[in-house]
Design an enzyme around this catalytic site. Structure first.
Site, PDB file in Angstrom:
ATOM      1  N   THR A 185      19.148  37.489  -3.275  1.00  0.00           N
ATOM      2  CA  THR A 185      19.580  38.634  -4.080  1.00  0.00           C
ATOM      3  C   THR A 185      19.705  39.829  -3.136  1.00  0.00           C
ATOM      4  OG1 THR A 185      17.326  39.323  -4.521  1.00  0.00           O
ATOM      5  CG2 THR A 185      18.301  37.804  -6.096  1.00  0.00           C
ATOM      6  N   GLU A 330      20.840  34.827  -9.571  1.00  0.00           N
ATOM      7  CA  GLU A 330      19.879  33.911 -10.199  1.00  0.00           C
ATOM      8  C   GLU A 330      20.552  32.951 -11.176  1.00  0.00           C
ATOM      9  OE1 GLU A 330      19.483  37.120  -9.710  1.00  0.00           O
ATOM     10  OE2 GLU A 330      17.411  37.662  -9.309  1.00  0.00           O
ATOM     11  N   LYS A 437      17.340  58.224 -19.570  1.00  0.00           N
ATOM     12  CA  LYS A 437      16.426  58.444 -20.703  1.00  0.00           C
ATOM     13  C   LYS A 437      16.300  59.938 -20.958  1.00  0.00           C
ATOM     14  CE  LYS A 437      14.070  54.175 -19.787  1.00  0.00           C
ATOM     15  NZ  LYS A 437      14.104  53.771 -18.394  1.00  0.00           N
ATOM     16  N   TRP A 442      18.270  56.760 -25.253  1.00  0.00           N
ATOM     17  CA  TRP A 442      18.832  56.076 -24.099  1.00  0.00           C
ATOM     18  C   TRP A 442      20.328  56.352 -24.022  1.00  0.00           C
ATOM     19  CZ3 TRP A 442      16.679  50.504 -23.068  1.00  0.00           C
ATOM     20  CH2 TRP A 442      15.290  50.597 -22.851  1.00  0.00           C
TER      21      TRP A 442
HETATM   22  P1  ADP Z   1      21.966  42.016  -7.332  1.00  0.00           P
HETATM   23  O1  ADP Z   1      21.233  41.741  -8.618  1.00  0.00           O
HETATM   24  O2  ADP Z   1      21.143  41.718  -6.173  1.00  0.00           O
HETATM   25  O3  ADP Z   1      22.701  43.328  -7.317  1.00  0.00           O
HETATM   26  P2  ADP Z   1      23.909  40.194  -8.221  1.00  0.00           P
HETATM   27  O4  ADP Z   1      25.251  40.054  -7.643  1.00  0.00           O
HETATM   28  O5  ADP Z   1      23.151  39.005  -8.567  1.00  0.00           O
HETATM   29  O6  ADP Z   1      23.129  40.979  -7.184  1.00  0.00           O
HETATM   30  O7  ADP Z   1      23.990  41.212  -9.415  1.00  0.00           O
HETATM   31  C1  ADP Z   1      23.690  40.882 -10.724  1.00  0.00           C
HETATM   32  C2  ADP Z   1      23.762  42.114 -11.565  1.00  0.00           C
HETATM   33  O8  ADP Z   1      25.042  42.720 -11.483  1.00  0.00           O
HETATM   34  C3  ADP Z   1      23.569  41.858 -13.033  1.00  0.00           C
HETATM   35  O9  ADP Z   1      22.214  41.754 -13.374  1.00  0.00           O
HETATM   36  C4  ADP Z   1      24.234  43.065 -13.662  1.00  0.00           C
HETATM   37  O10 ADP Z   1      23.369  44.185 -13.670  1.00  0.00           O
HETATM   38  C5  ADP Z   1      25.361  43.350 -12.719  1.00  0.00           C
HETATM   39  N1  ADP Z   1      26.602  42.791 -13.246  1.00  0.00           N
HETATM   40  C6  ADP Z   1      27.206  41.641 -12.904  1.00  0.00           C
HETATM   41  N2  ADP Z   1      28.358  41.487 -13.586  1.00  0.00           N
HETATM   42  C7  ADP Z   1      28.471  42.556 -14.395  1.00  0.00           C
HETATM   43  C8  ADP Z   1      29.430  42.992 -15.373  1.00  0.00           C
HETATM   44  N3  ADP Z   1      30.536  42.299 -15.626  1.00  0.00           N
HETATM   45  N4  ADP Z   1      29.184  44.133 -16.017  1.00  0.00           N
HETATM   46  C9  ADP Z   1      28.087  44.869 -15.781  1.00  0.00           C
HETATM   47  N5  ADP Z   1      27.162  44.538 -14.868  1.00  0.00           N
HETATM   48  C10 ADP Z   1      27.348  43.396 -14.187  1.00  0.00           C
END
Ligand code: ADP
Length: 547
Positions: A185, A330, A437, A442
Site C-alpha cells: 500500500t 487490499e 468535521k 460531516w
Molecule cells: P492507498 O490506499 O495506499 O492510497 P490504493 O490505491 O489502494 O492505495 O487506494 C485505495 C483508496 O483509494 C480507497 O480506499 C479509496 O479511498 C480511494 N479510491 C479508489 N478508487 C476510488 C474512487 N473511484 N473514488 C473515490 N476514492 C477512490
C-alpha cells in the site's frame, strides 16, 4: 459425496498458456525506454516468459522467494509477471515513484533476492543498492547495447540472461493458494504494508473483472493499461487481457496527454484504465489539439474520485464513456464498477448521470456493507453514510509479515466512508481521514472538489478541513487554475450556493501552481495539509456560518 469433475489449480501461468495457444498471434505493443515501439505476440511472450523462468531458476530463485520489479508497463515487465509467479516465486512490484528511502525499506521488508529494473531507474538503483542487503542480483531490463554503467558488482543484463535459455519450460504444479505477487500500500499513514496475493485470488479476480458488467473485456478489445503495473498489478489487466485474448498496448513511461493520445490513435485502443489525473491531461491535450479517438469506447477511472465534470466532458465532447470504479491494494484491487442495470437504462439522462457518478456496484466475489460507529450495519438507502466494509475472494486477510489480521468480524475495514443504495451502488463520500468535521457535521471533501472541478477556469481542486476556533474544522478549497484562465476567490465561491448546504461552502480559497500528488497519482492531502500549516483564515472572513 464428492463431485466428479476435474480439479485444475487456478494458477497464473495458465492464463498465458491459454493466450499463447488460442490467441497466439494477438499483439502486445510496448513503448520502450530504448526508443522504438516493440511489437510481438502472446506466443512470443510465452516463449520469452519461459526463457525468463529458466534464467530465474538458474539464478537460484526458489518457490516463495521474492523477485522485485521497478518498471513501467512494457513487454519485459509482462514476461516477468508470468515467469516469476510461474516458477512459484513471488512477483513484487515496487512503486518507483516513492522516495528512495521508502523503496529500500520496502525491498528490505520483502527480503527481495532479485530486483529487475527499467533503464530509467538506473540512478535510483545506484542510490539504493547499498541499502538493500537481501538483493543478490540487480537485472537491468534491456540489452547489452543499452546497459547502464553502474558501479554495482551483481549487475546482470535481462536480454543476455534470456538469450542463453531454452524457450521451453514446464510450469511446476503449484498450489493455487500459494503466494504469487506482492504489492505494498502507498503508506499514506505509517509504513507501507504488503498485500500478498495468491494465484487463486488473482485468477478469480481476472475472471470476475472481465465480466460484461465489470470491465467487459473480450478478444475484440485493444486494451491499454495506463495505470502502472506497480499500482496494484495495473488493476489486473496483465492477467485479464490474456484471459480473453485482447490485444495489449503498454505505454511505458510516456504518460502525458500527448503521448497517450498518439499511442491510442496509432494502435486503435478501445479500452483503457487510469487515475483521474491521467484522464485530465488527456482531456487537455484533446481540447488543445482538437484530436479525437474514434476507436476508444470506454476508460475506467478509479484510484480517486472522478469529478463528474470530467465524465460529462468525455461523454459530450469526445463520445468516450469514462466509467467509474473503486478499489484498493487490499482488494487486488477491484471492489466496484459502475455499469447501469437494465431498469436504469430508461431513466432520463440526468437521473442516469446521477447514478453513473457513483463508484458502482460489486461484481460476484465482492460483498459490501456500511456500518455506524458501533459497528451496526446501516440501511442500504443511498443516504446513510458509514464505514465501508468489504469481504470477498480477492480481499486481504493478513498483511505480509504482520500477525494481527486487520479484519473485523470477517470484514475488511476499508477506511472509506460511503453510502450503499438498494441496487447495490456504492458512493464514496470520503476517506475517513479526509472528512471535514465542522461543528459536529460531516462535510464531504469529494463533493466540494467535484463542484469546484465543474468551474470552467479550474484545472484541479482539493478541499481540506483546516482547524477553526469555533467549528473545529472548516473547509478550505485549494485550487489550480487552467493555463491562461482566471477566477477570483469570490467567483469560485459563487459556484457553490444551491449545490450544497450553506454550512458546507468553503470559507476560503487558496490558489496554487500545483497540488502535491502521491506516488499513485492521487492528490496527497497529507502533504497538502503540511504545505498549509502556516495558513490562517482571513481576519475579515472569520466565518459566521449558519448551521
Ligand atoms: P492507498 O490506499 O495506499 O492510497 P490504493 O490505491 O489502494 O492505495 O487506494 C485505495 C483508496 O483509494 C480507497 O480506499 C479509496 O479511498 C480511494 N479510491 C479508489 N478508487 C476510488 C474512487 N473511484 N473514488 C473515490 N476514492 C477512490
Amino acid at each position: 459425496m464428492q463431485g466428479q469433475m476435474m480439479t485444475l489449480p487456478l494458477t497464473i501461468p495458465s492464463l498465458l498458456e491459454h493466450a499463447a495457444r488460442y490467441h497466439g498471434d494477438t499483439e502486445i505493443v510496448s513503448c520502450t525506454q530504448e526508443g522504438p515501439l516493440h511489437r510481438y505476440t502472446y506466443a512470443d511472450a510465452q516463449r520469452r516468459a519461459k526463457q525468463a523462468a529458466n534464467a530465474l531458476v538458474r539464478l537460484g530463485v526458489k518457490p516463495g522467494d521474492r523477485v522485485a520489479t521497478l518498471a513501467w508497463n512494457g513487454f519485459r515487465h509482462f514476461e516477468l509477471y508470468y515467469a516469476i509467479s510461474g516458477i512459484g516465486a513471488i512477483t513484487h512490484t515496487v512503486n518507483p515513484r516513492l522516495f528512495p528511502e521508502q523503496i529500500s525499506w520496502i525491498i528490505r521488508d520483502a527480503e527481495d533476492e532479485v530486483v529487475c529494473f527499467d533503464l530509467g531507474f538506473a540512478p535510483l538503483v545506484q542510490a539504493i543498492a547499498a541499502d538493500c542487503p537481501s538483493v543478490r542480483h540487480w537485472v537491468a531490463m534491456t540489452d547489452r547495447a543499452h546497459m547502464p554503467a553502474l558501479p554495482i558488482a551483481n549487475l546482470l543484463c535481462y536480454e543476455e540472461l534470456l538469450a542463453g535459455e531454452p524457450d521451453h519450460f514446464t510450469w511446476p504444479p503449484l498450489d493455487e493458494h500459494s503466494a504469487a505477487t506482492l504489492c505494498y500500500t502507498s503508506g499514506t499513514t505509517g509504513n507501507p504494508k504488503g498485500v500478498l496475493y495468491s494465484h487463486r485470488a488473482t485468477l478469480l479476480h481476472a475472471l470476475s473483472s472481465s465480466l460484461p458488467d465489470a470491465l467487459a473485456l473480450s478478444g475484440r478489445e485493444v486494451v491499454a493499461p495506463v495505470v502502472p503495473m506497480f499500482h496494484v498489478n495495473a488493476w489486473g489487466l496483465p492477467y485479464s487481457a490474456p484471459l480473453v485474448g485482447a490485444k495489449l498496448v503498454f505505454p511505458g513511461s510516456c504518460l502525458d496527454g500527448e503521448s497517450i493520445f498518439k499511442l491510442f490513435e496509432r494502435e486503435g485502443v478501445t479500452f483503457s484504465a487510469g487515475v483521474p489525473t491521467v484522464w485530465l491531461s488527456l482531456q487537455q491535450y484533446m481540447r488543445q489539439s482538437s484530436g479525437r479517438l474514434p476507436a476508444l469506447q470506454r476508460m475506467i477511472v478509479g484510484g480517486a474520485a472522478c469529478p463528474p465534470a470530467l465524465m460529462h466532458s468525455y461523454e459530450q465532447e469526445f463520445g468516450i464513456c469514462l466509467q467509474h470504479a473503486w478499489g484498493m491494494t487490499e482488494l487486488s484491487p477491484m471492489g466496484t464498477v459502475n455499469t447501469l442495470k437494465a431498469s436504469q437504462l430508461t431513466l432520463d439522462p440526468e437521473a442516469r448521470f446521477a447514478i453513473a457518478v457513483k463508484q458502482g456496484r460489486p461484481p460476484f466475489g465482492v460483498d459490501l456493507k456500511t456500518v455506524d460507529d458501533n459497528g451496526h450495519e446501516l440501511p442500504r438507502d443511498g443516504h446513510s453514510a458509514g464505514a465501508l466494509m468489504v469481504r470477498g475472494h480477492w480481499v486481504v486477510e493478513h498483511y505480509f509479515g504482520i500477525d494481527q489480521s486487520p479484519l473485523v468480524d470477517g470484514w475488511f475495514p476499508t477506511g472509506d466512508v460511503a453510502t450503499l443504495d438498494a441496487d447495490g451502488f456504492m458512493q464514496i463520500t470520503d476517506r475517513a481521514k479526509d472528512v471535514i468535521k465542522s461543528g459536529g457535521e460531516w462535510i464531504s471533501s469529494i463533493d466540494l472538489e467535484n463542484i469546484a472541478m465543474a468551474h470552467p477556469a479550474i484545472a484541479e481542486a482539493a478541499a481540506v478541513g483546516m482547524p477553526h476556533p469555533k467549528w473545529d474544522e472548516r473547509p478550505l478549497l485549494v485550487v489550480v487554475l487552467k493555463p491562461s484562465l482566471l477566477a477570483t476567490r469570490e467567483q469560485v465561491l459563487a459556484h457553490y450556493p444551491g449545490k450544497v448546504a450553506r454550512f458546507c461552502i468553503p470559507d476560503d480559497v487558496v490558489f496554487v501552481e500545483a497540488l502535491p500528488h502521491t506516488a499513485t497519482g492521487k492528490v496527497s492531502k497529507a502533504l497538502l495539509r503540511e504545505q498549509l500549516r502556516d495558513y490562517h483564515w482571513p481576519a475579515a472572513n472569520q466565518p459566521e456560518v449558519a448551521k
